[in-house]
Design a protein around this motif. Structure first.
Motif, mmCIF file in Angstrom:
data_model
loop_
_atom_site.group_PDB
_atom_site.id
_atom_site.type_symbol
_atom_site.label_atom_id
_atom_site.label_comp_id
_atom_site.label_asym_id
_atom_site.label_seq_id
_atom_site.Cartn_x
_atom_site.Cartn_y
_atom_site.Cartn_z
ATOM 1 N N LEU A 3 0.821 -1.204 0.000
ATOM 2 C CA LEU A 3 0.000 0.000 0.000
ATOM 3 C C LEU A 3 0.857 1.258 0.000
ATOM 4 C CD1 LEU A 3 -2.813 -0.966 2.539
ATOM 5 C CD2 LEU A 3 -2.823 -1.184 0.048
ATOM 6 N N HIS A 4 0.388 2.270 -0.721
ATOM 7 C CA HIS A 4 1.066 3.556 -0.741
ATOM 8 C C HIS A 4 1.070 4.160 0.658
ATOM 9 C CE1 HIS A 4 0.979 8.028 -1.133
ATOM 10 N NE2 HIS A 4 2.005 7.774 -1.943
ATOM 11 N N GLN A 5 2.216 4.717 1.049
ATOM 12 C CA GLN A 5 2.357 5.359 2.356
ATOM 13 C C GLN A 5 2.801 6.805 2.158
ATOM 14 O OE1 GLN A 5 3.883 3.595 6.292
ATOM 15 N NE2 GLN A 5 5.748 4.423 5.400
ATOM 16 N N SER A 6 1.942 7.724 2.569
ATOM 17 C CA SER A 6 2.226 9.144 2.417
ATOM 18 C C SER A 6 3.131 9.628 3.542
ATOM 19 C CB SER A 6 0.922 9.942 2.421
ATOM 20 O OG SER A 6 1.189 11.328 2.407
ATOM 21 N N ASN A 7 4.143 10.442 3.186
ATOM 22 C CA ASN A 7 5.087 10.961 4.179
ATOM 23 C C ASN A 7 5.176 12.483 4.165
ATOM 24 O OD1 ASN A 7 6.014 8.460 5.283
ATOM 25 N ND2 ASN A 7 7.223 8.126 3.435
ATOM 26 N N LYS A 8 4.057 13.148 3.842
ATOM 27 C CA LYS A 8 4.063 14.616 3.892
ATOM 28 C C LYS A 8 4.504 15.071 5.279
ATOM 29 C CE LYS A 8 0.352 15.378 0.513
ATOM 30 N NZ LYS A 8 -0.043 13.958 0.292
ATOM 31 N N GLN A 9 5.277 16.130 5.313
ATOM 32 C CA GLN A 9 5.911 16.519 6.566
ATOM 33 C C GLN A 9 4.987 17.381 7.433
ATOM 34 O OE1 GLN A 9 9.803 18.123 5.729
ATOM 35 N NE2 GLN A 9 10.545 16.150 4.962
ATOM 36 N N HIS A 10 5.107 17.172 8.753
ATOM 37 C CA HIS A 10 4.301 17.889 9.742
ATOM 38 C C HIS A 10 5.190 18.297 10.913
ATOM 39 C CE1 HIS A 10 0.188 16.842 8.172
ATOM 40 N NE2 HIS A 10 0.890 15.893 7.576
ATOM 41 N N ASP A 11 4.732 19.291 11.646
ATOM 42 C CA ASP A 11 5.492 19.779 12.789
ATOM 43 C C ASP A 11 5.234 18.986 14.059
ATOM 44 O OD1 ASP A 11 6.777 21.798 11.371
ATOM 45 O OD2 ASP A 11 5.107 23.196 11.680
ATOM 46 N N SER A 12 4.159 18.211 14.095
ATOM 47 C CA SER A 12 3.856 17.427 15.298
ATOM 48 C C SER A 12 3.567 15.982 14.919
ATOM 49 C CB SER A 12 2.666 18.012 16.059
ATOM 50 O OG SER A 12 1.443 17.661 15.433
ATOM 51 N N TRP A 13 3.896 15.082 15.836
ATOM 52 C CA TRP A 13 3.638 13.662 15.617
ATOM 53 C C TRP A 13 2.140 13.394 15.537
ATOM 54 C CZ3 TRP A 13 4.658 9.231 13.741
ATOM 55 C CH2 TRP A 13 4.111 8.051 14.249
ATOM 56 N N ALA A 14 1.349 14.063 16.378
ATOM 57 C CA ALA A 14 -0.094 13.834 16.351
ATOM 58 C C ALA A 14 -0.659 14.171 14.972
ATOM 59 C CB ALA A 14 -0.782 14.661 17.430
ATOM 60 N N ASN A 15 -0.276 15.317 14.423
ATOM 61 C CA ASN A 15 -0.793 15.701 13.108
ATOM 62 C C ASN A 15 -0.328 14.734 12.022
ATOM 63 O OD1 ASN A 15 -2.106 17.891 14.185
ATOM 64 N ND2 ASN A 15 -0.548 19.381 13.616
ATOM 65 N N PHE A 16 0.937 14.323 12.096
ATOM 66 C CA PHE A 16 1.464 13.395 11.101
ATOM 67 C C PHE A 16 0.758 12.040 11.196
ATOM 68 C CE2 PHE A 16 4.374 9.968 9.894
ATOM 69 C CZ PHE A 16 4.677 10.332 8.591
ATOM 70 N N PHE A 17 0.642 11.517 12.407
ATOM 71 C CA PHE A 17 0.049 10.193 12.597
ATOM 72 C C PHE A 17 -1.412 10.175 12.146
ATOM 73 C CE2 PHE A 17 -1.515 6.677 15.491
ATOM 74 C CZ PHE A 17 -0.798 5.665 14.865
ATOM 75 N N ILE A 18 -2.128 11.255 12.418
ATOM 76 C CA ILE A 18 -3.527 11.327 11.991
ATOM 77 C C ILE A 18 -3.623 11.461 10.465
ATOM 78 C CG2 ILE A 18 -5.636 12.723 12.064
ATOM 79 C CD1 ILE A 18 -4.780 13.479 14.989
ATOM 80 N N ALA A 19 -2.942 12.475 9.911
ATOM 81 C CA ALA A 19 -3.144 12.825 8.497
ATOM 82 C C ALA A 19 -2.506 11.839 7.534
ATOM 83 C CB ALA A 19 -2.603 14.231 8.235
ATOM 84 N N GLU A 20 -1.324 11.335 7.881
ATOM 85 C CA GLU A 20 -0.582 10.507 6.922
ATOM 86 C C GLU A 20 -0.659 9.019 7.212
ATOM 87 O OE1 GLU A 20 0.232 12.395 4.551
ATOM 88 O OE2 GLU A 20 -0.020 14.244 5.690
ATOM 89 N N ARG A 21 -1.164 8.664 8.383
ATOM 90 C CA ARG A 21 -1.229 7.244 8.725
ATOM 91 C C ARG A 21 -2.686 6.779 8.920
ATOM 92 N NH1 ARG A 21 2.848 7.631 6.674
ATOM 93 N NH2 ARG A 21 4.964 7.173 7.418
ATOM 94 N N LEU A 22 -3.380 7.338 9.893
ATOM 95 C CA LEU A 22 -4.705 6.817 10.226
ATOM 96 C C LEU A 22 -5.767 7.202 9.204
ATOM 97 C CD1 LEU A 22 -4.799 7.302 14.108
ATOM 98 C CD2 LEU A 22 -4.099 5.287 12.790
ATOM 99 N N LEU A 23 -5.869 8.490 8.870
ATOM 100 C CA LEU A 23 -6.960 8.931 7.988
ATOM 101 C C LEU A 23 -7.026 8.163 6.661
ATOM 102 C CD1 LEU A 23 -7.083 12.810 8.479
ATOM 103 C CD2 LEU A 23 -8.993 11.230 8.795
ATOM 104 N N PRO A 24 -5.907 7.995 5.938
ATOM 105 C CA PRO A 24 -6.008 7.270 4.658
ATOM 106 C C PRO A 24 -6.431 5.819 4.831
ATOM 107 C CG PRO A 24 -3.956 8.521 4.775
ATOM 108 C CD PRO A 24 -4.552 8.539 6.139
ATOM 109 N N MET A 25 -5.939 5.167 5.888
ATOM 110 C CA MET A 25 -6.262 3.752 6.084
ATOM 111 C C MET A 25 -7.697 3.557 6.572
ATOM 112 S SD MET A 25 -3.771 1.829 5.141
ATOM 113 C CE MET A 25 -3.327 2.989 3.844
#
Length: 288
Positions: free
Chosen positions: A134-156
């Motif tokens: 599966l494609h994994q998005s790695n757009k950069q974020h300033d916080s882990w919470a924002n990154f984990f939500i936007a690039e990990r949980l939301l798409p899945m």
């Protein structure tokens, strides 16, 4: 020979070797994997469809190179990757596997911790890559919470709901989690992580040296790697003790394992369905 003549010819021309044999290697669900025996030594080659998994091997090579650059832990040397016809392939050094020992397990934990000390200002990575197939998005974020939500949980979560593996109720529970997430962990600087660290993605060489393989790297919360080690086994107490001695985890890390494992479990929901959806709900219930 199971490897196409076109690929064999490229290897022969680039490396000036003759290929004597190609033997299938078990464990490759996405790719065809072979051990190549040549007049210049042995290699491992991974082959797949270049259109089905575009640039998968370029992303894998980038991940291995990033890990190697830390000088903390071993990875197979990359020989080269290329595309020919409908196929793409990645050629790497062959590593003779040995038996895991207490010493090797300690070395794995210690060296992973040293790798995790490689930090950067933002969460993410320079390129997207793959988690499994599966494609994994790695757009950069300033916080882990924002990154984990936007690039990990939301798409899945969206994919699982669209595929009717999870319900609208499940999605609303995830939305509750998103609101709570910043208060559930202690923020740290982004660490270089392997990203898919289950027991099948490391090996111990015949001389007892740990190697990481098949990465899905990003700069993330290092607890994510530790959480993944607990999903399917393959890591013993010596590993965790050595890791914590080298780079102690934040207090309460054990309670957050189910939180970070939501992502790999969602990946499994989207790849395999079945009981993984129930595991997602059970992990989610620990936090919302």
């Amino acid at each position: 020979m199971p490897v196409s003549a076109a690929i064999i010819n490229i290897i022969k021309q680039k490396l000036n070797v003759d290929i004597k044999a190609a033997s299938p290697v078990s464990g490759g669900d996405i790719n065809e994997v072979y051990r190549l025996q040549s007049t210049g030594g042995d290699y491992i080659i991974k082959i797949n469809n270049r259109y089905k998994f575009p640039e998968m091997f370029k992303r894998e090579a980038e991940g291995l190179a990033a890990i190697k650059a830390t000088k903390a832990i071993g990875v197979p040397d990359i020989i080269f990757d290329e595309e020919v016809g409908d196929e793409s392939f990645l050629l790497m050094e062959w590593i003779d596997a040995g038996q895991s020992t207490a010493y090797a397990s300690q070395a794995l934990g210690q060296q992973l911790a040293q790798m995790h000390r490689t930090a950067t200002p933002r969460f993410g990575f320079a390129t997207d890559n793959y988690m499994g197939s599966l494609h994994q998005s790695n757009k950069q974020h300033d916080s882990w919470a924002n990154f984990f939500i936007a690039e990990r949980l939301l798409p899945m979560v969206k994919m699982a709901v669209d595929n009717h593996e999870l319900s609208q109720t499940d999605m609303r529970r995830f939305e509750d989690l998103y609101n709570k997430l910043p208060d559930l962990f202690i923020e740290e600087a982004p660490s270089l992580i392997h990203g898919d660290l289950w027991g099948g993605n490391y090996l111990i060489s015949s001389d007892g040296k740990p190697y990481l393989i098949d990465p899905a790297v990003s700069y993330s919360n290092r607890e994510f790697d530790i959480a993944m080690t607990t999903l399917f086994g393959g890591f013993d107490n010596a590993f965790y003790e050595a890791y914590n001695a080298e780079f102690p985890l934040q207090p309460g890390w054990q309670k957050r394992l189910k939180l970070w494992n939501l992502y790999p479990l969602l990946v499994h929901v989207n790849l395999f369905g079945g009981s993984y959806a129930q595991q997602v709900r059970q992990n989610l219930a620990a936090f919302v």
